[in-house]
Every structure is written in structure tokens, then in C-alpha cells.
Design a protein around this motif. Structure first.
Motif, PDB file in Angstrom:
ATOM      1  N   ASN A 152       0.794  -1.227   0.000  1.00 51.09           N
ATOM      2  CA  ASN A 152       0.000   0.000   0.000  1.00 51.09           C
ATOM      3  C   ASN A 152       0.830   1.283   0.000  1.00 51.09           C
ATOM      4  O   ASN A 152       0.262   2.380  -0.062  1.00 51.09           O
ATOM      5  N   ALA A 153       2.143   1.174   0.096  1.00 50.97           N
ATOM      6  CA  ALA A 153       2.983   2.371   0.082  1.00 50.97           C
ATOM      7  C   ALA A 153       3.098   2.917  -1.330  1.00 50.97           C
ATOM      8  O   ALA A 153       3.268   2.160  -2.289  1.00 50.97           O
ATOM      9  N   HIS A 154       2.980   4.238  -1.465  1.00 51.10           N
ATOM     10  CA  HIS A 154       3.145   4.867  -2.779  1.00 51.10           C
ATOM     11  C   HIS A 154       4.605   4.690  -3.196  1.00 51.10           C
ATOM     12  O   HIS A 154       5.515   5.180  -2.506  1.00 51.10           O
ATOM     13  N   PRO A 155       4.877   3.973  -4.294  1.00 50.76           N
ATOM     14  CA  PRO A 155       6.255   3.608  -4.645  1.00 50.76           C
ATOM     15  C   PRO A 155       7.213   4.789  -4.809  1.00 50.76           C
ATOM     16  O   PRO A 155       8.353   4.735  -4.318  1.00 50.76           O
ATOM     17  N   GLU A 156       6.762   5.850  -5.482  1.00 55.72           N
ATOM     18  CA  GLU A 156       7.663   6.992  -5.700  1.00 55.72           C
ATOM     19  C   GLU A 156       7.955   7.734  -4.405  1.00 55.72           C
ATOM     20  O   GLU A 156       9.104   8.082  -4.111  1.00 55.72           O
ATOM     21  N   VAL A 157       6.917   7.965  -3.603  1.00 53.03           N
ATOM     22  CA  VAL A 157       7.109   8.674  -2.336  1.00 53.03           C
ATOM     23  C   VAL A 157       7.956   7.826  -1.399  1.00 53.03           C
ATOM     24  O   VAL A 157       8.861   8.341  -0.718  1.00 53.03           O
ATOM     25  N   LEU A 158       7.691   6.525  -1.361  1.00 54.36           N
ATOM     26  CA  LEU A 158       8.466   5.626  -0.506  1.00 54.36           C
ATOM     27  C   LEU A 158       9.936   5.646  -0.905  1.00 54.36           C
ATOM     28  O   LEU A 158      10.820   5.676  -0.034  1.00 54.36           O
ATOM     29  N   ALA A 159      10.218   5.616  -2.197  1.00 56.68           N
ATOM     30  CA  ALA A 159      11.614   5.629  -2.664  1.00 56.68           C
ATOM     31  C   ALA A 159      12.334   6.880  -2.185  1.00 56.68           C
ATOM     32  O   ALA A 159      13.495   6.817  -1.744  1.00 56.68           O
ATOM     33  N   ASP A 160      11.656   8.019  -2.226  1.00 54.00           N
ATOM     34  CA  ASP A 160      12.261   9.277  -1.774  1.00 54.00           C
ATOM     35  C   ASP A 160      12.513   9.256  -0.267  1.00 54.00           C
ATOM     36  O   ASP A 160      13.580   9.662   0.215  1.00 54.00           O
ATOM     37  N   VAL A 161      11.517   8.783   0.488  1.00 53.92           N
ATOM     38  CA  VAL A 161      11.634   8.744   1.950  1.00 53.92           C
ATOM     39  C   VAL A 161      12.721   7.751   2.368  1.00 53.92           C
ATOM     40  O   VAL A 161      13.505   8.022   3.287  1.00 53.92           O
ATOM     41  N   LEU A 162      12.792   6.616   1.695  1.00 54.91           N
ATOM     42  CA  LEU A 162      13.803   5.610   2.009  1.00 54.91           C
ATOM     43  C   LEU A 162      15.198   6.168   1.760  1.00 54.91           C
ATOM     44  O   LEU A 162      16.115   5.966   2.577  1.00 54.91           O
ATOM     45  N   LYS A 163      15.375   6.846   0.642  1.00 52.92           N
ATOM     46  CA  LYS A 163      16.677   7.423   0.312  1.00 52.92           C
ATOM     47  C   LYS A 163      17.135   8.380   1.417  1.00 52.92           C
ATOM     48  O   LYS A 163      18.281   8.329   1.868  1.00 52.92           O
ATOM     49  N   CYS A 164      16.223   9.215   1.866  1.00 50.68           N
ATOM     50  CA  CYS A 164      16.543  10.169   2.939  1.00 50.68           C
ATOM     51  C   CYS A 164      16.851   9.427   4.254  1.00 50.68           C
ATOM     52  O   CYS A 164      17.773   9.814   4.984  1.00 50.68           O
ATOM     53  N   SER A 165      16.075   8.379   4.523  1.00 49.08           N
ATOM     54  CA  SER A 165      16.266   7.613   5.758  1.00 49.08           C
ATOM     55  C   SER A 165      17.625   6.915   5.773  1.00 49.08           C
ATOM     56  O   SER A 165      18.313   6.900   6.800  1.00 49.08           O
ATOM     57  N   LEU A 166      18.020   6.346   4.644  1.00 45.45           N
ATOM     58  CA  LEU A 166      19.311   5.677   4.547  1.00 45.45           C
ATOM     59  C   LEU A 166      20.466   6.665   4.681  1.00 45.45           C
ATOM     60  O   LEU A 166      21.451   6.404   5.385  1.00 45.45           O
ATOM     61  N   GLU A 167      20.347   7.800   4.011  1.00 48.71           N
ATOM     62  CA  GLU A 167      21.390   8.823   4.093  1.00 48.71           C
ATOM     63  C   GLU A 167      21.517   9.358   5.513  1.00 48.71           C
ATOM     64  O   GLU A 167      22.616   9.641   6.003  1.00 48.71           O
ATOM     65  N   GLU A 168      20.388   9.451   6.205  1.00 48.75           N
ATOM     66  CA  GLU A 168      20.362   9.912   7.598  1.00 48.75           C
ATOM     67  C   GLU A 168      21.124   8.952   8.481  1.00 48.75           C
ATOM     68  O   GLU A 168      21.886   9.363   9.371  1.00 48.75           O
ATOM     69  N   LEU A 169      20.936   7.652   8.251  1.00 52.39           N
ATOM     70  CA  LEU A 169      21.636   6.636   9.050  1.00 52.39           C
ATOM     71  C   LEU A 169      23.140   6.675   8.816  1.00 52.39           C
ATOM     72  O   LEU A 169      23.940   6.522   9.729  1.00 52.39           O
ATOM     73  N   VAL A 170      23.524   6.897   7.558  1.00 52.04           N
ATOM     74  CA  VAL A 170      24.955   6.967   7.226  1.00 52.04           C
ATOM     75  C   VAL A 170      25.594   8.189   7.878  1.00 52.04           C
ATOM     76  O   VAL A 170      26.694   8.117   8.435  1.00 52.04           O
ATOM     77  N   ASP A 171      24.906   9.315   7.833  1.00 48.17           N
ATOM     78  CA  ASP A 171      25.429  10.548   8.425  1.00 48.17           C
ATOM     79  C   ASP A 171      25.593  10.443   9.926  1.00 48.17           C
ATOM     80  O   ASP A 171      26.491  11.061  10.517  1.00 48.17           O
ATOM     81  N   ASN A 172      24.712   9.640  10.523  1.00 50.56           N
ATOM     82  CA  ASN A 172      24.786   9.490  11.992  1.00 50.56           C
ATOM     83  C   ASN A 172      25.797   8.413  12.397  1.00 50.56           C
ATOM     84  O   ASN A 172      26.043   8.218  13.546  1.00 50.56           O
TER      85      ASN A 172
END
Length: 242
Positions: A222-242
Motif C-alpha cells: 500500500n505504500a506509494h512507490p515513488e514517495v516511498l523511494a524518496d523517503v527511504l533514500k533520505c532515511s538511509l542517508e540519515e543513518l549513514v550521516d549518523n
């Protein structure tokens, strides 16, 4: 000629236009569905600033072909299915004794002629449904389920009502999708994949696809694929930065 008009006016390929014009009632249904879908999309963009109207134009361009595809494949498929489906309790053998329909059936054994004239979904409801697909409210898979409900179970409700009442809609709220990402990324069983992502290079795209699949499964598709891809990218980058 109707075929030429559909090809020129809606930019349809000849083979698609021929399928529609072969069933005269389908022409009106098609044109009604196109008009309704475009009007619904216009309404959804009514309050947006001018710079976002180019998105609307892209969506409007998708309408004629999408309606044609759904009409020729999905709706015609349901019409044929309802025409040939055996009614509950109906036997397999012909007992009329006239010898005309025993064995193979034929036109006389149909529940109704195979024509959209007998469709329980009209052009207005089909157009409304496809507007939901184009604007990202529902996925193609969800839309197919909604169409089946519209055809067999709920012959009057608006497709948006069916979508909302049954929970068949894409989740596009970034906050909710962010929480879903955090839940999956924080799962200890994916530590190895997370470490691979942190290595960078060729691992990035591969692991993004991996996590996208896991989170999509967690959302039950049920997740919107395009929005999810954007949010995931930000979430992964956030984890790397931390």
C-alpha cells in the motif's frame, strides 16, 4: 468513421481503436470515461499553483490510452466473464432436447451478449477509477480489485468510496512512510544489508532496492512507490550521516 476519429482525436493505435469500435456502445463508454477522468484530474489540481500545472498536463496525456487499455482488457474481460459464467446450481449438461446448445454452448448459452451495453460499470465510474490510478491514489493492483467490486458487488458506489471503505489506497504520507522505513531499517536481521549500503559504490542501488522491497512488503503493497523511494533514500542517508 469512428475508428479514424478515435485514432485522430485520442491518438490511439488502429488495432486498439478497432477493438473499441467493433462494439458500438463501447465508443460512447470510452469517450465518457476519458472526459470524466480528465475532469476529475482537473479538479484535483484546481488549488495548485501554476508551476505545478505541468504535472497535470502529463497526467492528462496519459488518460486516453489508459482508458482504452482498461476498456479493451479489463472491462471487456469482465463483460465476457459475466456473459459466460455458469450461474450457481446450473448443470453442465443440456437438457432442452433441442440439440442446439448441447456440447459447446454458443451464443444461445450466454447469460447476455458480449457487449459493454451489458456492463454494470459505465463510463463515468470507469473514468473516476482511472483518475485515482493516474493521480496516485490507488495502485493498478488495487484498481483491478476495485473494478471487480464495482462490476459484481457494488453497482452504484463511487470508486473512491470503495477504495476508502476497503482500505485499498496508496499510503503517501511521508511521516507514516518514514516511520515504516525506520522500523525496517532498525531491524537487527538487516544489519548486514545496512552495512553493505554504508560501503557505498555499487552496493547503494542494490541495497536501496532490497530495502524498498522489504518496506513495500511491510506496507502490504500500500505504500506509494515513488514517495516511498524518496523517503527511504533520505532515511538511509540519515543513518549513514549518523
Amino acid at each position: 468513421e469512428a475508428t479514424s476519429r478515435l485514432m485522430e482525436g485520442y491518438k490511439l493505435e488502429e488495432d486498439v481503436a478497432l477493438v473499441i469500435t467493433a462494439d458500438k456502445p463501447a465508443i460512447d463508454l470510452y469517450e465518457t470515461a476519458v472526459d470524466v477522468a480528465k475532469n476529475k484530474l482537473h479538479d484535483s489540481f484546481a488549488d495548485l499553483e501554476t508551476k505545478k500545472k505541468d504535472v497535470l498536463e502529463v497526467q492528462l496525456d496519459r488518460v486516453p490510452l489508459m482508458v482504452a487499455n482498461w476498456l479493451c482488457n479489463d472491462l471487456f474481460g469482465l463483460v465476457k466473464e459475466s456473459a459466460t459464467k455458469r450461474k450457481e446450481g446450473e448443470g453442465n449438461n443440456n437438457s432442452s432436447g433441442d440439440g442446439e446448445s448441447g456440447g459447446g454452448g454458443g451464443a444461445n448459452s450466454l447469460n447476455h451478449p458480449i457487449s459493454v451495453e451489458y456492463s454494470t460499470v459505465d463510463g463515468s465510474r470507469l473514468g473516476s477509477l482511472l483518475a485515482l490510478v493516474i493521480n496516485g491514489t490507488v495502485s493498478t493492483t488495487q484498481a483491478k480489485k476495485i473494478l471487480s467490486v464495482m462490476y459484481y458487488d457494488d453497482l452504484t458506489s463511487d470508486p473512491q468510496y470503495i477504495s476508502e471503505s476497503r482500505g485499498w489506497k496508496l499510503q503517501s504520507d511521508p511521516t507514516i512512510l518514514y516511520e515504516l522505513c525506520q522500523q525496517v531499517l532498525g531491524n537487527s536481521k538487516y544489519e548486514q544489508q545496512l552495512e553493505q549500503y554504508k560501503k557505498g559504490g555499487k552496493h547503494v542501488v542494490k541495497m536501496e532496492k532490497f530495502f524498498l522491497g522489504k518496506i513495500m512488503a511491510e506496507s502490504r503493497g500500500n505504500a506509494h512507490p515513488e514517495v516511498l523511494a524518496d523517503v527511504l533514500k533520505c532515511s538511509l542517508e540519515e543513518l549513514v550521516d549518523n
